[in-house]
Write a protein that holds these residues in place. Sequence first.
Motif, PDB file in Angstrom:
ATOM      1  N   MET A  33       0.911  -1.393   0.025  1.00  0.00           N
ATOM      2  CA  MET A  33      -0.044  -0.282   0.094  1.00  0.00           C
ATOM      3  C   MET A  33       0.748   1.418   0.291  1.00  0.00           C
ATOM      4  O   MET A  33       2.123   1.225   0.273  1.00  0.00           O
ATOM      5  N   GLU A  34      -0.330   2.527  -0.842  1.00  0.00           N
ATOM      6  CA  GLU A  34       1.125   3.728  -0.309  1.00  0.00           C
ATOM      7  C   GLU A  34       0.660   4.493   0.954  1.00  0.00           C
ATOM      8  O   GLU A  34       0.031   4.577   1.863  1.00  0.00           O
ATOM      9  N   ILE A  35       2.492   4.145   1.303  1.00  0.00           N
ATOM     10  CA  ILE A  35       2.194   4.736   2.373  1.00  0.00           C
ATOM     11  C   ILE A  35       3.386   5.914   2.522  1.00  0.00           C
ATOM     12  O   ILE A  35       4.867   5.841   1.912  1.00  0.00           O
ATOM     13  N   LYS A  36       3.435   7.162   3.072  1.00  0.00           N
ATOM     14  CA  LYS A  36       4.538   8.282   3.032  1.00  0.00           C
ATOM     15  C   LYS A  36       4.637   8.335   4.885  1.00  0.00           C
ATOM     16  O   LYS A  36       4.183   8.817   5.525  1.00  0.00           O
ATOM     17  N   TRP A  37       6.146   7.639   4.957  1.00  0.00           N
ATOM     18  CA  TRP A  37       6.513   7.557   5.623  1.00  0.00           C
ATOM     19  C   TRP A  37       6.189   9.025   6.821  1.00  0.00           C
ATOM     20  O   TRP A  37       6.228   9.117   8.275  1.00  0.00           O
ATOM     21  N   GLY A  38       6.801  10.750   6.130  1.00  0.00           N
ATOM     22  CA  GLY A  38       6.529  11.586   6.940  1.00  0.00           C
ATOM     23  C   GLY A  38       5.450  11.918   7.254  1.00  0.00           C
ATOM     24  O   GLY A  38       5.502  12.851   8.674  1.00  0.00           O
ATOM     25  N   SER A  39       4.656  10.745   7.651  1.00  0.00           N
ATOM     26  CA  SER A  39       3.818  11.337   8.572  1.00  0.00           C
ATOM     27  C   SER A  39       3.017  10.226   8.827  1.00  0.00           C
ATOM     28  O   SER A  39       1.474  10.710   9.312  1.00  0.00           O
ATOM     29  N   LEU A  40       3.375   9.385   9.692  1.00  0.00           N
ATOM     30  CA  LEU A  40       3.502   8.432  10.720  1.00  0.00           C
ATOM     31  C   LEU A  40       2.807   9.284  11.462  1.00  0.00           C
ATOM     32  O   LEU A  40       1.913   8.775  12.385  1.00  0.00           O
ATOM     33  N   TYR A  41       3.591   9.688  12.408  1.00  0.00           N
ATOM     34  CA  TYR A  41       4.151  10.657  14.022  1.00  0.00           C
ATOM     35  C   TYR A  41       2.328  11.285  13.719  1.00  0.00           C
ATOM     36  O   TYR A  41       1.272  11.174  14.799  1.00  0.00           O
ATOM     37  N   THR A  42       1.649  12.117  12.522  1.00  0.00           N
ATOM     38  CA  THR A  42       0.419  12.483  12.388  1.00  0.00           C
ATOM     39  C   THR A  42      -0.476  11.928  11.949  1.00  0.00           C
ATOM     40  O   THR A  42      -1.664  12.198  12.358  1.00  0.00           O
ATOM     41  N   VAL A  43      -1.016  10.469  11.529  1.00  0.00           N
ATOM     42  CA  VAL A  43      -1.636   9.481  11.360  1.00  0.00           C
ATOM     43  C   VAL A  43      -1.838   9.085  12.928  1.00  0.00           C
ATOM     44  O   VAL A  43      -3.101   9.043  12.713  1.00  0.00           O
ATOM     45  N   VAL A  44      -1.103   8.410  13.276  1.00  0.00           N
ATOM     46  CA  VAL A  44      -0.548   8.364  14.825  1.00  0.00           C
ATOM     47  C   VAL A  44      -1.892   9.164  15.905  1.00  0.00           C
ATOM     48  O   VAL A  44      -2.746   8.726  16.906  1.00  0.00           O
ATOM     49  N   ARG A  45      -1.450  10.023  16.093  1.00  0.00           N
ATOM     50  CA  ARG A  45      -2.471  11.231  16.227  1.00  0.00           C
ATOM     51  C   ARG A  45      -3.223  11.111  15.965  1.00  0.00           C
ATOM     52  O   ARG A  45      -4.569  11.616  17.019  1.00  0.00           O
ATOM     53  N   ASN A  46      -3.473  11.196  15.036  1.00  0.00           N
ATOM     54  CA  ASN A  46      -5.255  11.505  14.177  1.00  0.00           C
ATOM     55  C   ASN A  46      -6.125   9.596  14.696  1.00  0.00           C
ATOM     56  O   ASN A  46      -7.019  10.557  14.842  1.00  0.00           O
ATOM     57  N   LEU A  47      -5.464   9.199  14.743  1.00  0.00           N
ATOM     58  CA  LEU A  47      -6.210   7.495  15.176  1.00  0.00           C
ATOM     59  C   LEU A  47      -6.288   7.677  16.550  1.00  0.00           C
ATOM     60  O   LEU A  47      -7.203   7.923  17.009  1.00  0.00           O
ATOM     61  N   GLU A  48      -5.791   8.444  17.640  1.00  0.00           N
ATOM     62  CA  GLU A  48      -6.515   8.457  19.000  1.00  0.00           C
ATOM     63  C   GLU A  48      -6.981   9.926  19.312  1.00  0.00           C
ATOM     64  O   GLU A  48      -8.098   9.397  19.996  1.00  0.00           O
ATOM     65  N   LYS A  49      -6.582  10.590  18.187  1.00  0.00           N
ATOM     66  CA  LYS A  49      -8.441  11.498  18.117  1.00  0.00           C
ATOM     67  C   LYS A  49      -9.340  11.239  17.842  1.00  0.00           C
ATOM     68  O   LYS A  49     -10.301  11.373  18.435  1.00  0.00           O
TER      69      LYS A  49
END
Length: 213
Positions: A33-49
């Motif tokens: 799948m298409e993964i943009k590693w630079g967005s990992l921390y933002t994605v994790v925070r959004n999943l928590e949100k």
Amino acid sequence: MLGLAVLSAVVVKPMHPYEIASVLRERGKDRDMEIKWGSLYTVVRNLEKHGFLAVAGTARDGAHPERTIYRITDAGRREYADWTRELLAEPDREPPRFEAGLSVMGVIHPDEVAVLLRRRLDALEREIGDQREALAGCAGVPRLFLVEAEFDLAMREAEATWTRSLLEELVTGSFPGLAAWREWHETGRMPAEIAALAEGTGPAGRPGKEDPP
């Protein structure tokens, strides 16, 4: 897709983002799948949100800064399962770059197109060989963890078969309209049948593809 990949990692056990990235790379998820590693921390925070992840604690590894560990929530498990159901059941039309190139290949002389297709076919055949070898080396791995690799190999093989057929038509001269295509590039004059398509109507009133100038 990165959000789905994160959920697929933490569903096994709680992890901090650095560990999540390491696990995803080890699994080769960036090939699935298409993964943009630079967005990992933002994605994790959004999943928590959104309540799909929750903080499970913190950990410190040597001189590294303290890291936040995340666990999947019940809502996260439901989202992970629902997302997977959608991906499996609903076709998603995302035209590949190759399809885009095919749609405008008339701008290039057919002999050059044949050279480019041969180059693509050679690359595909190398990749197919590598993938077959990799799968053969996975003896003992449950098929549940290999089906995405099997699918990718099947798609590569189908693309190679189709590309080989198109290349043969160009090389043997059996491709419909090849003479007109050649005439366009060798004389600079666009044949009437190609001009009709460029103007937006094809045979039997079908919409045609717009050719580049």
